[in-house]
Design a protein around this motif. Structure first.
Motif, PDB file in Angstrom:
ATOM      1  N   LEU A   1       0.847  -1.179   0.000  1.00 20.68           N
ATOM      2  CA  LEU A   1       0.000   0.000   0.000  1.00 20.68           C
ATOM      3  C   LEU A   1       0.895   1.246   0.000  1.00 20.68           C
ATOM      4  N   VAL A   2       0.685   2.124  -0.967  1.00 15.14           N
ATOM      5  CA  VAL A   2       1.469   3.358  -1.072  1.00 15.14           C
ATOM      6  C   VAL A   2       0.507   4.542  -0.977  1.00 15.14           C
ATOM      7  N   LEU A   3       0.621   5.294   0.109  1.00 17.15           N
ATOM      8  CA  LEU A   3      -0.233   6.460   0.329  1.00 17.15           C
ATOM      9  C   LEU A   3       0.586   7.736   0.148  1.00 17.15           C
ATOM     10  N   THR A   4       0.026   8.698  -0.556  1.00 21.04           N
ATOM     11  CA  THR A   4       0.642  10.015  -0.693  1.00 21.04           C
ATOM     12  C   THR A   4      -0.166  10.990   0.156  1.00 21.04           C
ATOM     13  N   LEU A   5       0.380  11.356   1.314  1.00 19.82           N
ATOM     14  CA  LEU A   5      -0.321  12.228   2.249  1.00 19.82           C
ATOM     15  C   LEU A   5      -0.081  13.696   1.895  1.00 19.82           C
ATOM     16  N   PRO A   6      -1.061  14.555   2.149  1.00 18.82           N
ATOM     17  CA  PRO A   6      -0.930  15.973   1.776  1.00 18.82           C
ATOM     18  C   PRO A   6       0.069  16.702   2.663  1.00 18.82           C
ATOM     19  N   THR A   7       0.500  17.875   2.203  1.00 21.85           N
ATOM     20  CA  THR A   7       1.465  18.671   2.959  1.00 21.85           C
ATOM     21  C   THR A   7       0.879  19.173   4.271  1.00 21.85           C
ATOM     22  N   THR A   8      -0.438  19.221   4.373  1.00 23.28           N
ATOM     23  CA  THR A   8      -1.078  19.681   5.605  1.00 23.28           C
ATOM     24  C   THR A   8      -1.109  18.608   6.683  1.00 23.28           C
ATOM     25  N   HIS A   9      -0.776  17.375   6.331  1.00 21.11           N
ATOM     26  CA  HIS A   9      -0.779  16.286   7.312  1.00 21.11           C
ATOM     27  C   HIS A   9       0.501  16.334   8.137  1.00 21.11           C
ATOM     28  N   PRO A  10       0.447  15.913   9.412  1.00 16.67           N
ATOM     29  CA  PRO A  10       1.664  15.889  10.224  1.00 16.67           C
ATOM     30  C   PRO A  10       2.758  14.976   9.662  1.00 16.67           C
ATOM     31  N   LEU A  11       2.366  13.997   8.845  1.00 17.99           N
ATOM     32  CA  LEU A  11       3.336  13.090   8.220  1.00 17.99           C
ATOM     33  C   LEU A  11       3.209  13.211   6.699  1.00 17.99           C
ATOM     34  N   PRO A  12       3.587  14.336   6.133  1.00 18.50           N
ATOM     35  CA  PRO A  12       3.389  14.536   4.690  1.00 18.50           C
ATOM     36  C   PRO A  12       4.345  13.676   3.870  1.00 18.50           C
ATOM     37  N   GLY A  13       3.933  13.431   2.630  1.00 18.60           N
ATOM     38  CA  GLY A  13       4.793  12.666   1.728  1.00 18.60           C
ATOM     39  C   GLY A  13       4.268  11.261   1.514  1.00 18.60           C
ATOM     40  N   THR A  14       5.160  10.371   1.115  1.00 13.21           N
ATOM     41  CA  THR A  14       4.794   8.992   0.757  1.00 13.21           C
ATOM     42  C   THR A  14       4.951   8.058   1.947  1.00 13.21           C
ATOM     43  N   LEU A  15       3.921   7.274   2.190  1.00 13.00           N
ATOM     44  CA  LEU A  15       3.936   6.276   3.251  1.00 13.00           C
ATOM     45  C   LEU A  15       3.683   4.908   2.618  1.00 13.00           C
ATOM     46  N   VAL A  16       4.545   3.939   2.931  1.00 11.82           N
ATOM     47  CA  VAL A  16       4.443   2.606   2.347  1.00 11.82           C
ATOM     48  C   VAL A  16       4.187   1.599   3.465  1.00 11.82           C
ATOM     49  N   ARG A  17       3.184   0.751   3.264  1.00 11.54           N
ATOM     50  CA  ARG A  17       2.864  -0.293   4.244  1.00 11.54           C
ATOM     51  C   ARG A  17       2.716  -1.622   3.495  1.00 11.54           C
ATOM     52  N   ASP A  18       3.539  -2.606   3.849  1.00 16.81           N
ATOM     53  CA  ASP A  18       3.507  -3.930   3.213  1.00 16.81           C
ATOM     54  C   ASP A  18       2.747  -4.910   4.092  1.00 16.81           C
ATOM     55  N   TRP A  19       1.977  -5.763   3.452  1.00 14.43           N
ATOM     56  CA  TRP A  19       1.264  -6.845   4.132  1.00 14.43           C
ATOM     57  C   TRP A  19       1.651  -8.156   3.492  1.00 14.43           C
ATOM     58  N   ALA A  20       1.947  -9.157   4.317  1.00 14.78           N
ATOM     59  CA  ALA A  20       2.303 -10.484   3.821  1.00 14.78           C
ATOM     60  C   ALA A  20       1.233 -11.484   4.233  1.00 14.78           C
ATOM     61  N   ARG A  21       0.825 -12.310   3.295  1.00 11.30           N
ATOM     62  CA  ARG A  21      -0.215 -13.301   3.582  1.00 11.30           C
ATOM     63  C   ARG A  21       0.378 -14.486   4.311  1.00 11.30           C
ATOM     64  N   ASN A  22      -0.278 -14.879   5.394  1.00 13.16           N
ATOM     65  CA  ASN A  22       0.165 -16.082   6.098  1.00 13.16           C
ATOM     66  C   ASN A  22      -0.505 -17.309   5.486  1.00 13.16           C
ATOM     67  N   HIS A  23      -0.185 -18.468   5.999  1.00 12.66           N
ATOM     68  CA  HIS A  23      -0.665 -19.700   5.345  1.00 12.66           C
ATOM     69  C   HIS A  23      -2.152 -19.924   5.528  1.00 12.66           C
ATOM     70  N   THR A  24      -2.799 -19.160   6.458  1.00 16.28           N
ATOM     71  CA  THR A  24      -4.242 -19.368   6.663  1.00 16.28           C
ATOM     72  C   THR A  24      -5.081 -18.282   6.013  1.00 16.28           C
ATOM     73  N   ALA A  25      -4.433 -17.190   5.555  1.00 13.46           N
ATOM     74  CA  ALA A  25      -5.209 -16.097   4.967  1.00 13.46           C
ATOM     75  C   ALA A  25      -5.946 -16.578   3.738  1.00 13.46           C
ATOM     76  N   GLY A  26      -7.212 -16.281   3.667  1.00 15.99           N
ATOM     77  CA  GLY A  26      -8.013 -16.663   2.513  1.00 15.99           C
ATOM     78  C   GLY A  26      -8.595 -18.047   2.601  1.00 15.99           C
ATOM     79  N   ALA A  27      -8.300 -18.765   3.671  1.00 17.33           N
ATOM     80  CA  ALA A  27      -8.833 -20.126   3.806  1.00 17.33           C
ATOM     81  C   ALA A  27     -10.252 -20.074   4.311  1.00 17.33           C
ATOM     82  N   SER A  28     -11.020 -21.040   3.962  1.00 13.54           N
ATOM     83  CA  SER A  28     -12.396 -21.103   4.431  1.00 13.54           C
ATOM     84  C   SER A  28     -12.387 -21.499   5.894  1.00 13.54           C
ATOM     85  N   PRO A  29     -13.321 -20.962   6.704  1.00 13.28           N
ATOM     86  CA  PRO A  29     -13.376 -21.312   8.116  1.00 13.28           C
ATOM     87  C   PRO A  29     -13.802 -22.749   8.308  1.00 13.28           C
TER      88      PRO A  29
END
Length: 224
Positions: free
Chosen positions: A196-224
């Motif tokens: 996920l790549v977010l471009t935050l506005p200059t008015t935000h306390p954390l302006p600029g590009t923020l990158v957040r990676d998510w990794a799927r574990n072996h159970t993600a997407g499995a049926s309950p």
């Protein structure tokens, strides 16, 4: 007649009118300076509070993003995850076995400002209910149905965002067919990771590009 001792007149000291006016002027000046200091402190505290609220709200949104992806579930004859270049729709389990819902993330304009938004359906128990929710999520993301905006949450102002899927050892455009495998439609297979790549506005306390990676574990997407 007895003579009284000589009595010396006692000279009483006091403020003259000029001295009193000068003292009052100095007190007024000091009060004005103190008021400016207090007003400046109040303004600084308010700015710090708004900045803290903005950062906490963003962190909560990112936490919810990760929680949604961690709870992905594959149900028969449904889609688990789909990105169309504008919105990410997904099917996820609710915590505590409270059911399954459709969630949609997108960026859209609200009150003249581009916002990062999250939408969630009511719990679904049948494929028909899931299909209705999946269609409603798409209509909401496209702006075709404003009646369901009561289910949206505004996370933060967001001028731009991007998604990348990690497949077969590389990050790629989710809309590409790379890594989906033969016979599998693009964008329907679950990736190993999502960036996920977010471009935050200059008015935000954390302006600029923020990158957040998510990794799927072996159970993600499995049926309950």
């Amino acid at each position: 007649m007895q003579r009284l001792p000589h009595q010396h007149a006692v000279q009483e000291s006091g403020f003259t009118l000029v001295e009193l006016l000068v003292a009052l002027a100095l007190m007024a000046l000091m009060a004005g300076m103190a008021w400016r200091v207090l007003a400046g402190m109040q303004t600084a505290m308010e700015v710090n509070r708004r900045h803290a609220d903005a950062v906490l709200t963003l962190e909560a949104g990112l936490g919810q993003w990760g929680a949604d992806l961690d709870a992905l579930v594959a149900l028969p004859q449904t889609r688990t995850l789909e990105w169309d270049g504008r919105a990410l729709r997904l099917t996820r389990r609710l915590p505590g076995d409270e059911g399954t819902v459709v969630v949609c993330w997108t960026r859209a304009e609200r009150d003249g400002v581009s916002q990062w938004l999250r939408w969630q359906s009511a719990p679904v128990a049948t494929r028909e209910a899931w299909l209705t929710a999946w269609t409603a999520a798409n209509a909401w993301a496209q702006g075709a149905d404003t009646s369901t905006r009561t289910r949206e949450i505004r996370i933060t102002a967001l001028p731009q965002w991007q998604l990348f899927y990690y497949r077969t050892g590389a990050w790629s455009n989710p809309l590409s067919s790379a890594g989906t495998g033969p016979g599998v439609e693009a964008n329907t297979s679950l990736p190993e990771g999502i960036r996920l790549v977010l471009t935050l506005p200059t008015t935000h306390p954390l302006p600029g590009t923020l990158v957040r990676d998510w990794a799927r574990n072996h159970t993600a997407g499995a049926s309950p």
